[in-house]
Design a protein around this motif. Structure first.
Motif, PDB file in Angstrom:
ATOM      1  N   LEU A  51      -7.574  -6.982  -4.415  1.00  0.00           N
ATOM      2  CA  LEU A  51      -7.673  -6.207  -5.653  1.00  0.00           C
ATOM      3  C   LEU A  51      -6.413  -5.381  -5.873  1.00  0.00           C
ATOM      4  O   LEU A  51      -5.894  -5.306  -6.997  1.00  0.00           O
ATOM      5  N   MET A  52      -5.889  -4.773  -4.817  1.00  0.00           N
ATOM      6  CA  MET A  52      -4.652  -4.004  -4.949  1.00  0.00           C
ATOM      7  C   MET A  52      -3.474  -4.902  -5.298  1.00  0.00           C
ATOM      8  O   MET A  52      -2.518  -4.477  -5.949  1.00  0.00           O
ATOM      9  N   ALA A  53      -3.535  -6.164  -4.856  1.00  0.00           N
ATOM     10  CA  ALA A  53      -2.469  -7.117  -5.164  1.00  0.00           C
ATOM     11  C   ALA A  53      -2.605  -7.707  -6.562  1.00  0.00           C
ATOM     12  O   ALA A  53      -1.711  -8.422  -7.022  1.00  0.00           O
ATOM     13  N   GLY A  54      -3.718  -7.424  -7.225  1.00  0.00           N
ATOM     14  CA  GLY A  54      -3.950  -7.967  -8.550  1.00  0.00           C
ATOM     15  C   GLY A  54      -4.404  -9.409  -8.544  1.00  0.00           C
ATOM     16  O   GLY A  54      -4.330 -10.096  -9.575  1.00  0.00           O
ATOM     17  N   LEU A  55      -4.898  -9.896  -7.407  1.00  0.00           N
ATOM     18  CA  LEU A  55      -5.301 -11.296  -7.297  1.00  0.00           C
ATOM     19  C   LEU A  55      -6.732 -11.528  -7.780  1.00  0.00           C
ATOM     20  O   LEU A  55      -7.085 -12.640  -8.145  1.00  0.00           O
ATOM     21  N   ASN A  56      -7.554 -10.504  -7.739  1.00  0.00           N
ATOM     22  CA  ASN A  56      -8.899 -10.587  -8.288  1.00  0.00           C
ATOM     23  C   ASN A  56      -8.956  -9.772  -9.576  1.00  0.00           C
ATOM     24  O   ASN A  56      -8.125  -8.895  -9.810  1.00  0.00           O
ATOM     25  N   ASN A  57      -9.935 -10.062 -10.405  1.00  0.00           N
ATOM     26  CA  ASN A  57     -10.072  -9.378 -11.680  1.00  0.00           C
ATOM     27  C   ASN A  57     -10.529  -7.944 -11.440  1.00  0.00           C
ATOM     28  O   ASN A  57     -11.721  -7.671 -11.310  1.00  0.00           O
ATOM     29  N   CYS A  58      -9.575  -7.054 -11.365  1.00  0.00           N
ATOM     30  CA  CYS A  58      -9.852  -5.667 -10.997  1.00  0.00           C
ATOM     31  C   CYS A  58     -10.494  -4.909 -12.158  1.00  0.00           C
ATOM     32  O   CYS A  58     -10.081  -5.078 -13.314  1.00  0.00           O
ATOM     33  N   PRO A  59     -11.498  -4.081 -11.882  1.00  0.00           N
ATOM     34  CA  PRO A  59     -12.046  -3.222 -12.928  1.00  0.00           C
ATOM     35  C   PRO A  59     -10.964  -2.321 -13.525  1.00  0.00           C
ATOM     36  O   PRO A  59     -10.020  -1.927 -12.843  1.00  0.00           O
ATOM     37  N   HIS A  60     -11.097  -2.011 -14.786  1.00  0.00           N
ATOM     38  CA  HIS A  60     -10.098  -1.191 -15.465  1.00  0.00           C
ATOM     39  C   HIS A  60     -10.048   0.212 -14.867  1.00  0.00           C
ATOM     40  O   HIS A  60     -11.044   0.771 -14.432  1.00  0.00           O
ATOM     41  N   ASN A  61      -8.820   0.764 -14.876  1.00  0.00           N
ATOM     42  CA  ASN A  61      -8.595   2.180 -14.575  1.00  0.00           C
ATOM     43  C   ASN A  61      -9.074   2.576 -13.179  1.00  0.00           C
ATOM     44  O   ASN A  61      -9.589   3.670 -12.982  1.00  0.00           O
ATOM     45  N   ARG A  62      -8.904   1.684 -12.208  1.00  0.00           N
ATOM     46  CA  ARG A  62      -9.301   1.975 -10.833  1.00  0.00           C
ATOM     47  C   ARG A  62      -8.128   1.945  -9.867  1.00  0.00           C
ATOM     48  O   ARG A  62      -8.143   2.623  -8.846  1.00  0.00           O
ATOM     49  N   ILE A  63      -7.107   1.135 -10.161  1.00  0.00           N
ATOM     50  CA  ILE A  63      -5.940   1.029  -9.288  1.00  0.00           C
ATOM     51  C   ILE A  63      -4.700   1.305 -10.131  1.00  0.00           C
ATOM     52  O   ILE A  63      -4.486   0.658 -11.168  1.00  0.00           O
ATOM     53  N   HIS A  64      -3.902   2.273  -9.685  1.00  0.00           N
ATOM     54  CA  HIS A  64      -2.721   2.672 -10.442  1.00  0.00           C
ATOM     55  C   HIS A  64      -1.475   2.638  -9.566  1.00  0.00           C
ATOM     56  O   HIS A  64      -1.522   3.035  -8.400  1.00  0.00           O
ATOM     57  N   ILE A  65      -0.384   2.164 -10.150  1.00  0.00           N
ATOM     58  CA  ILE A  65       0.929   2.226  -9.523  1.00  0.00           C
ATOM     59  C   ILE A  65       1.774   3.190 -10.339  1.00  0.00           C
ATOM     60  O   ILE A  65       2.042   2.941 -11.519  1.00  0.00           O
ATOM     61  N   PHE A  66       2.149   4.324  -9.714  1.00  0.00           N
ATOM     62  CA  PHE A  66       2.862   5.388 -10.416  1.00  0.00           C
ATOM     63  C   PHE A  66       2.194   5.710 -11.754  1.00  0.00           C
ATOM     64  O   PHE A  66       2.850   5.835 -12.791  1.00  0.00           O
ATOM     65  N   GLY A  67       0.863   5.807 -11.719  1.00  0.00           N
ATOM     66  CA  GLY A  67       0.115   6.223 -12.891  1.00  0.00           C
ATOM     67  C   GLY A  67      -0.243   5.117 -13.859  1.00  0.00           C
ATOM     68  O   GLY A  67      -0.990   5.350 -14.815  1.00  0.00           O
ATOM     69  N   GLN A  68       0.249   3.902 -13.640  1.00  0.00           N
ATOM     70  CA  GLN A  68      -0.033   2.798 -14.560  1.00  0.00           C
ATOM     71  C   GLN A  68      -1.132   1.905 -14.007  1.00  0.00           C
ATOM     72  O   GLN A  68      -1.080   1.470 -12.861  1.00  0.00           O
ATOM     73  N   ASP A  69      -2.120   1.627 -14.837  1.00  0.00           N
ATOM     74  CA  ASP A  69      -3.232   0.767 -14.468  1.00  0.00           C
ATOM     75  C   ASP A  69      -2.706  -0.650 -14.222  1.00  0.00           C
ATOM     76  O   ASP A  69      -2.101  -1.254 -15.113  1.00  0.00           O
ATOM     77  N   ILE A  70      -2.937  -1.189 -13.006  1.00  0.00           N
ATOM     78  CA  ILE A  70      -2.391  -2.526 -12.720  1.00  0.00           C
ATOM     79  C   ILE A  70      -3.024  -3.589 -13.607  1.00  0.00           C
ATOM     80  O   ILE A  70      -2.431  -4.653 -13.820  1.00  0.00           O
ATOM     81  N   HIS A  71      -4.216  -3.323 -14.127  1.00  0.00           N
ATOM     82  CA  HIS A  71      -4.870  -4.277 -15.028  1.00  0.00           C
ATOM     83  C   HIS A  71      -4.032  -4.504 -16.283  1.00  0.00           C
ATOM     84  O   HIS A  71      -4.121  -5.561 -16.908  1.00  0.00           O
ATOM     85  N   LYS A  72      -3.220  -3.518 -16.654  1.00  0.00           N
ATOM     86  CA  LYS A  72      -2.430  -3.601 -17.882  1.00  0.00           C
ATOM     87  C   LYS A  72      -0.987  -4.010 -17.622  1.00  0.00           C
ATOM     88  O   LYS A  72      -0.204  -4.123 -18.568  1.00  0.00           O
ATOM     89  N   LEU A  78       4.317  -6.733 -12.073  1.00  0.00           N
ATOM     90  CA  LEU A  78       3.531  -6.490 -10.866  1.00  0.00           C
ATOM     91  C   LEU A  78       4.179  -7.156  -9.652  1.00  0.00           C
ATOM     92  O   LEU A  78       4.173  -6.604  -8.548  1.00  0.00           O
ATOM     93  N   ALA A  79       4.749  -8.343  -9.854  1.00  0.00           N
ATOM     94  CA  ALA A  79       5.385  -9.076  -8.754  1.00  0.00           C
ATOM     95  C   ALA A  79       6.650  -8.382  -8.252  1.00  0.00           C
ATOM     96  O   ALA A  79       7.098  -8.656  -7.137  1.00  0.00           O
ATOM     97  N   LYS A  80       7.221  -7.503  -9.042  1.00  0.00           N
ATOM     98  CA  LYS A  80       8.365  -6.719  -8.590  1.00  0.00           C
ATOM     99  C   LYS A  80       7.932  -5.451  -7.869  1.00  0.00           C
ATOM    100  O   LYS A  80       8.758  -4.764  -7.265  1.00  0.00           O
ATOM    101  N   LYS A  81       6.646  -5.150  -7.956  1.00  0.00           N
ATOM    102  CA  LYS A  81       6.109  -3.950  -7.320  1.00  0.00           C
ATOM    103  C   LYS A  81       5.348  -4.268  -6.036  1.00  0.00           C
ATOM    104  O   LYS A  81       5.383  -3.479  -5.090  1.00  0.00           O
ATOM    105  N   ILE A  82       4.616  -5.387  -6.026  1.00  0.00           N
ATOM    106  CA  ILE A  82       3.725  -5.697  -4.908  1.00  0.00           C
ATOM    107  C   ILE A  82       3.961  -7.111  -4.409  1.00  0.00           C
ATOM    108  O   ILE A  82       3.980  -8.063  -5.187  1.00  0.00           O
ATOM    109  N   SER A  83       4.148  -7.269  -3.108  1.00  0.00           N
ATOM    110  CA  SER A  83       4.150  -8.590  -2.463  1.00  0.00           C
ATOM    111  C   SER A  83       2.930  -8.681  -1.560  1.00  0.00           C
ATOM    112  O   SER A  83       2.447  -7.671  -1.049  1.00  0.00           O
ATOM    113  N   PHE A  84       2.449  -9.904  -1.361  1.00  0.00           N
ATOM    114  CA  PHE A  84       1.181 -10.109  -0.663  1.00  0.00           C
ATOM    115  C   PHE A  84       1.308 -11.243   0.336  1.00  0.00           C
ATOM    116  O   PHE A  84       1.800 -12.329   0.019  1.00  0.00           O
ATOM    117  N   VAL A  85       0.870 -10.989   1.571  1.00  0.00           N
ATOM    118  CA  VAL A  85       0.833 -12.011   2.620  1.00  0.00           C
ATOM    119  C   VAL A  85      -0.631 -12.338   2.891  1.00  0.00           C
ATOM    120  O   VAL A  85      -1.371 -11.491   3.398  1.00  0.00           O
TER     121      VAL A  85
END
Length: 257
Positions: A51-72, A78-85
Motif C-alpha cells: 500500500l505504501m508503494a502504491g501497488l494496491n488500491n489505497c484508500p484516499h487520504n491515508r498515505i502521504h508523501i510530504f503532505g501529498q496523498d499518494i492516491h493522487k 511516485l516512481a521517483k519517490k518510492i522503489s520497491f523490492v
C-alpha cells in the motif's frame, strides 16, 4: 501548514474481498532512518508495504508523501519517490544483470530510450556497491535465487528514490550477503538521507540493525519504537506465541529459543 512528515500513514485499514487485513495502521517515517516491520505470517506486513508503494488500491487520504496523498500522485512521480523490492521476483526474459539494474532508471529515461551518462554512472556505482560487477553480463534467468535477489535490490538502489521499501529482502541470501546488504542499506539510509522500510523475518537482524520497528499481529501494530525496547521476551511471546531467551552482550541483544 508547516513541516510535513516525509512519509505518513494515518488510520489505514484494508481488506481483500471483504476479509480485513489491516486495522487502523499508523506510522510517521523520517529521512535517515532504517525501519523494520516484524510479525508472524498473516499479520499484514506485506500488505502494508504494498500500500505504501502504491501497488494496491489505497484508500484516499491515508498515505502521504510530504503532505501529498499518494492516491493522487502520477505513477511516474511516485516512481521517483518510492522503489520497491518484492518478496518474490521472476524474470522470464534473458536480460543481463546490468540491463535489469538499468531498469531502475526508467522514471528518468523516457521508457529507457534516452539513457544518459548519469544513468550509466549510477548503474556502475550500484554494481560496485552491491558486489555484482562479476555478474554484470550474466543473464538473470541463469542466476541462483540469492543472486537474483541481490540484483533486484540493486535495481531499487539505482532507482535513487527518497524511500526504499523491501519485503523480506534477505530471506534468500547466504548469511554473508545478508549482513552485506543490510549494511549497505543502512549506509545509503544514513549517507543519502533516505527512508528505508523493510519487512524482516530474522528478529536478531531486526533488533540489532533497525532504528525503529513496528511489531504487528493480525493486521494491527502491537508495539512500535526502538528495537531493543520493543523486542522483549514478553512482547515476542504475545505476538509470536513463542518463549525465547535474551542474551545480552554489551549493547547487543540476541534471541534464542
Amino acid at each position: 501548514m508547516g513541516y510535513e512528515v516525509p512519509l505518513q500513514v494515518k488510520n489505514l485499514s484494508f481488506a481483500y474481498d471483504k476479509q480485513d487485513v489491516l486495522h487502523q495502521v499508523e506510522g510517521d517515517f523520517y529521512q535517515g532512518t532504517f525501519y523494520g516491520i516484524a510479525g508472524p505470517n498473516g499479520s499484514g506486513k506485506s500488505t502494508w508495504l504494498k500500500l505504501m508503494a502504491g501497488l494496491n488500491n489505497c484508500p484516499h487520504n491515508r498515505i502521504h508523501i510530504f503532505g501529498q496523498d499518494i492516491h493522487k500522485m502520477p505513477r511516474m512521480t511516485l516512481a521517483k519517490k518510492i522503489s520497491f523490492v518484492p518478496q518474490m521476483f521472476n524474470m522470464k526474459y534473458a536480460f543481463t544483470v546490468e540491463e535489469v539494474i538499468m531498469m531502475g532508471r526508467y522514471p528518468y529515461t523516457n521508457r529507457m530510450t534516452n539513457i544518459t551518462q548519469e544513468d550509466y554512472d549510477k548503474v556502475e556505482k550500484t554494481l560496485f556497491e552491491t558486489n555484482l560487477m562479476s555478474l554484470r553480463n550474466r543473464h538473470v534467468n541463469e542466476l541462483s535465487g540469492g543472486e537474483l535477489q541481490r540484483v533486484v535490490i540493486a535495481r531499487a538502489i539505482a532507482q535513487d528514490t527518497d524511500i526504499i521499501l523491501l519485503d523480506e529482502p534477505i530471506s534468500h541470501l547466504d548469511v554473508h550477503y545478508q549482513f552485506e546488504i543490510i549494511a549497505l542499506l543502512k549506509e545509503i539510509c544514513r549517507n543519502q538521507n533516505k527512508i528505508v522500510i523493510s519487512v524482516l523475518h530474522d528478529l536478531n537482524i531486526t533488533m540489532n540493525h533497525c532504528d525503529h520497528i513496528f511489531l504487528m499481529k493480525e493486521g494491527r501494530i502491537i508495539k512500535q519504537g526502538e528495537p531493543l525496547k520493543i523486542l522483549t521476551e514478553e512482547n515476542i511471546d504475545e505476538v509470536y506465541n513463542l518463549k525465547v531467551n535474551m542474551l545480552i552482550n554489551h549493547d547487543k541483544k540476541w534471541i534464542t529459543w
